[in-house]
Design an enzyme around this catalytic site. Structure first.
Site, PDB file in Angstrom:
ATOM      1  N   ARG A  94       3.061   5.935  -3.149  1.00  0.00           N
ATOM      2  CA  ARG A  94       3.992   6.721  -3.712  1.00  0.00           C
ATOM      3  C   ARG A  94       4.463   6.699  -5.121  1.00  0.00           C
ATOM      4  NH1 ARG A  94       4.093   5.648   1.398  1.00  0.00           N
ATOM      5  NH2 ARG A  94       5.401   6.816   3.026  1.00  0.00           N
ATOM      6  N   GLY A 117      -5.037   7.715   5.345  1.00  0.00           N
ATOM      7  CA  GLY A 117      -4.307   8.901   6.118  1.00  0.00           C
ATOM      8  C   GLY A 117      -3.144   9.093   5.401  1.00  0.00           C
ATOM      9  N   LYS A 122       0.868  -0.996  -0.036  1.00  0.00           N
ATOM     10  CA  LYS A 122       0.015   0.026   0.026  1.00  0.00           C
ATOM     11  C   LYS A 122       0.785   1.158  -0.172  1.00  0.00           C
ATOM     12  CE  LYS A 122      -2.914   0.710   3.742  1.00  0.00           C
ATOM     13  NZ  LYS A 122      -2.694   2.054   4.072  1.00  0.00           N
ATOM     14  N   SER A 123       1.781   1.243   0.853  1.00  0.00           N
ATOM     15  CA  SER A 123       2.802   2.478   0.957  1.00  0.00           C
ATOM     16  C   SER A 123       3.222   2.802  -0.497  1.00  0.00           C
ATOM     17  CB  SER A 123       3.733   2.250   2.143  1.00  0.00           C
ATOM     18  OG  SER A 123       3.060   2.326   3.319  1.00  0.00           O
ATOM     19  N   ASP A 174       1.732  -1.435  11.755  1.00  0.00           N
ATOM     20  CA  ASP A 174       0.367  -1.646  11.132  1.00  0.00           C
ATOM     21  C   ASP A 174       0.176  -3.064  11.661  1.00  0.00           C
ATOM     22  OD1 ASP A 174       0.091   0.718   9.936  1.00  0.00           O
ATOM     23  OD2 ASP A 174       0.741   0.069   8.064  1.00  0.00           O
ATOM     24  N   ARG A 216      -6.504   1.282  17.876  1.00  0.00           N
ATOM     25  CA  ARG A 216      -6.574  -0.102  17.786  1.00  0.00           C
ATOM     26  C   ARG A 216      -6.253  -0.717  19.145  1.00  0.00           C
ATOM     27  NH1 ARG A 216      -3.531  -0.104  11.729  1.00  0.00           N
ATOM     28  NH2 ARG A 216      -5.385  -0.039  10.625  1.00  0.00           N
ATOM     29  N   SER A 219       6.983   8.730  12.396  1.00  0.00           N
ATOM     30  CA  SER A 219       5.951   8.464  11.491  1.00  0.00           C
ATOM     31  C   SER A 219       6.320   8.725   9.667  1.00  0.00           C
ATOM     32  CB  SER A 219       4.881   9.296  11.700  1.00  0.00           C
ATOM     33  OG  SER A 219       3.886   9.849  10.673  1.00  0.00           O
TER      34      SER A 219
END
Ligand code: S3P
Length: 429
Positions: A27, A94, A22-23, A315, A346, A167
C-alpha cells in the site's frame, strides 16, 4: 526446485526482528505513487510480492529509488500514471493483482495484469464483479474470473457494495477504484478484514469513514506524499512465535512487530491455547500500532476457532495448525473456507503435511480438526509452492527428534527473505 532440511533443536532463543509488513509495503507504493510529492518508506519489505508492486509502478512511469534503507517514491498525483507498454507481472501476489485491478479500472489507459501459475488460478471474480458494477471494463480468462486480466480504463461511479467475503483485497480494490469514481462508495463485509488501507488513506490525507461493518469514501480525494515507517510483519513473526511455544526451553523476543487489532487474531488464538506471550514497548508509528513480542515455551491446549477472529488471523492458519498439532486435545477450525483459495488450498496442504508427520487430521469444507500429540514425526513435507506452508513445516520440523525436509522452499522469498538464516540463528542445537 530446492528442498531444505532441518533437524530437531533444543530451544529457540534470542532477540530478532522480522521483515516489514507485506500489506503495508504494497500500500505504501500504491498510495505513494498516487500522492502529490515525495513519499519515503523505511522498513519496506523487499520480498518478491511487494517488489512486484514496486516494479508495476515503475512500469507506469513512477520514479522509485531504493538506497537499501529507504524507498523513495516521487508521486505524480491521482492522474500521473502512464500506460504500461507490457503486461504488469504480479508474480505470486494476490494483493498486487487485486488492488491494481481496482486502481487501474479508473485510469485513462489500457493495462494487462498477469502472474505465476498459482496466481493465474486464483479467483478474480471477487474484484472483477464489484469493479464492473462501478463501470470498470475488465476482461479475464475463464469468463472474466481468472488472470490474465485486461483492463480498459473508464469513468467510474460510486456504489454500495455488500461483500460476501471478509477480504481486505476486495475492500482495498474497491477503495482504490472509489478514488476515481464519481460520488460516494460504501463497502460492507461480514467481519472486519485488515484495515491498513483505511489507515493509510487517512495518513495520506484522504478522508475515509469507518462504521461498524464497513467503510465509506468519496472520489477525488487528493493524497499528499508522506513518510511511512513499516513495522515488522506479524504474519512473519507468527512462525517464530509458534516455534518458541512448541520447542521446550525457548524464550524469544521479536522486536518491533505491527499489532494492528485487525491482524492480532494470532495472538488471541495462541493465548487462548495457553501460550505465554507478552507485549512490551507498545507505541504507534504512521498510524499503525507496534510492540515487541516476548514468547516462552508453553504447554498448549486445543481450542475451537471460528467467527470474527478468522479474518484477523487468515494468513496464520498454517502456523496455527502446527501449534494445534502440539496441543493437548483437539483444535477445531471452522468458517475458514477462504483458506481454500490462498496461494494454495491451505486446508488440503496442511492436512496432507501434518498426516505425514503422524498427526490425526480431519479436513472439512471450511476448516479442519487437528488432534494434538506430544511430538510430531520427522517427515518429507511439501510446500505446494506456498511460502507459508513451507515455513510452517520447517517450524514443525525443528520440534521433532530427527530430520524434516520441505520441498521447493524458494517460494519463501515471496514474503520472508532471510527466513532460513533467521531460523538457524535462533535454533539452539
Ligand atoms: C491481504 C489480504 C488478505 C491476506 C493477504 C494480504 C492484503 O487476503 O490473506 O495475504 O494485503 O490486503 P484476502 O483479502 O484474500 O483475505
Amino acid at each position: 526446485m530446492q528442498s531444505y532440511t532441518v533437524k530437531g533443536v533444543r530451544g529457540v532463543r534470542g532477540e530478532i526482528t522480522v521483515p516489514g509488513d507485506k500489506s503495508i509495503s504494497h500500500r505504501s507504493i500504491m498510495l505513494g505513487s498516487l500522492a502529490n510529492g515525495i513519499t519515503r518508506v523505511s522498513g519496506f519489505l523487499r520480498g518478491e510480492d511487494a517488489l512486484a508492486t514496486l516494479q508495476a509502478f515503475r512500469d507506469m512511469g513512477i520514479e522509485i529509488t531504493d538506497d537499501g534503507e529507504t524507498v523513495t517514491i516521487a508521486g505524480k498525483g491521482l492522474h500521473g500514471l502512464s500506460e504500461p507498454t507490457d503486461v504488469l507481472d504480479c508474480g505470486n501476489s494476490g494483493t498486487s493483482m487485486r488492488l491494481l485491478a481496482g486502481l487501474l479500472a479508473g485510469q485513462s489507459f489500457f493495462s494487462v495484469l498477469s502472474g505465476d501459475k498459482y496466481l493465474r488460478n486464483r479467483p478474480m471474480k471477487r474484484v472483477v464483479e464489484p469493479i464492473s458494477r462501478m463501470g470498470g471494463r475488465i476482461l479475464g480468462r475463464a469468463g472474466n474470473t481468472k488472470a490474465p486480466l485486461a483492463i480498459q480504463g473508464s469513468p467510474l461511479k460510486g456504489i454500495s457494495y455488500d461483500s460476501p467475503v471478509s477480504s481486505a483485497q476486495v475492500k482495498s480494490a474497491i477503495m482504490l477504484a472509489a478514488l476515481y469514481a464519481d460520488g460516494e462508495t460504501t463497502i460492507t463485509e461480514p467481519h472486519l478484514s485488515r484495515d491498513h488501507s483505511e489507515r493509510m488513506f487517512r495518513h495520506f490525507g484522504a478522508s475515509v469513514e469507518s462504521f461498524p461493518g464497513g467503510v465509506r469514501l468519496s472520489g477525488g480525494a487528493e493524497l499528499q506524499g508522506r513518510d511511512i515507517v513499516v513495522p515488522g510483519d506479524i504474519s512473519s513473526a507468527a512462525f517464530f512465535m509458534v516455534a518458541a511455544l512448541i520447542v521446550p526451553g525457548s524464550e524469544l523476543l521479536i522486536k518491533n512487530v505491527g499489532i494492528n487489532p485487525t491482524r492480532t487474531g494470532i495472538l488471541d488464538i495462541l493465548c487462548a491455547m495457553g501460550g505465554d506471550i507478552e507485549l512490551l514497548n507498545q507505541s504507534e508509528d504512521s498510524g499503525e500500532p507496534v510492540a515487541d513480542i516476548l514468547v516462552r515455551s508453553s504447554q498448549l491446549k486445543g481450542i475451537d476457532i471460528s467467527g470474527e477472529v478468522v479474518p484477523r488471523a487468515i494468513d496464520e492458519f498454517p502456523a496455527i495448525c502446527v501449534a494445534a498439532a502440539h496441543a493437548s486435545g483437539t483444535t477445531r477450525v471452522s468458517g475458514a473456507e477462504e483458506l481454500r483459495v490462498k496461494e494454495t488450498d491451505r486446508i488440503a496442504a496442511m492436512t496432507a503435511n501434518l498426516r505425514k508427520a503422524g498427526v490425526e487430521v480431519v479436513d472439512t469444507p471450511d476448516g479442519m480438526e487437528i488432534v494434538g500429540r506430544e511430538r510430531l514425526e520427522p517427515c518429507a513435507a511439501e510446500s505446494f509452492g506456498d511460502h507459508r506452508i513451507a515455513m510452517s513445516m520447517l517450524v514443525a520440523g525443528i520440534a521433532t527428534e530427527g530430520e524434516t525436509t520441505v520441498s521447493d522452499v524458494e517460494c519463501i522469498a515471496t514474503s520472508f527473505p532471510g527466513f532460513l538464516d533467521l531460523l538457524k540463528g535462533v535454533s539452539v542445537s
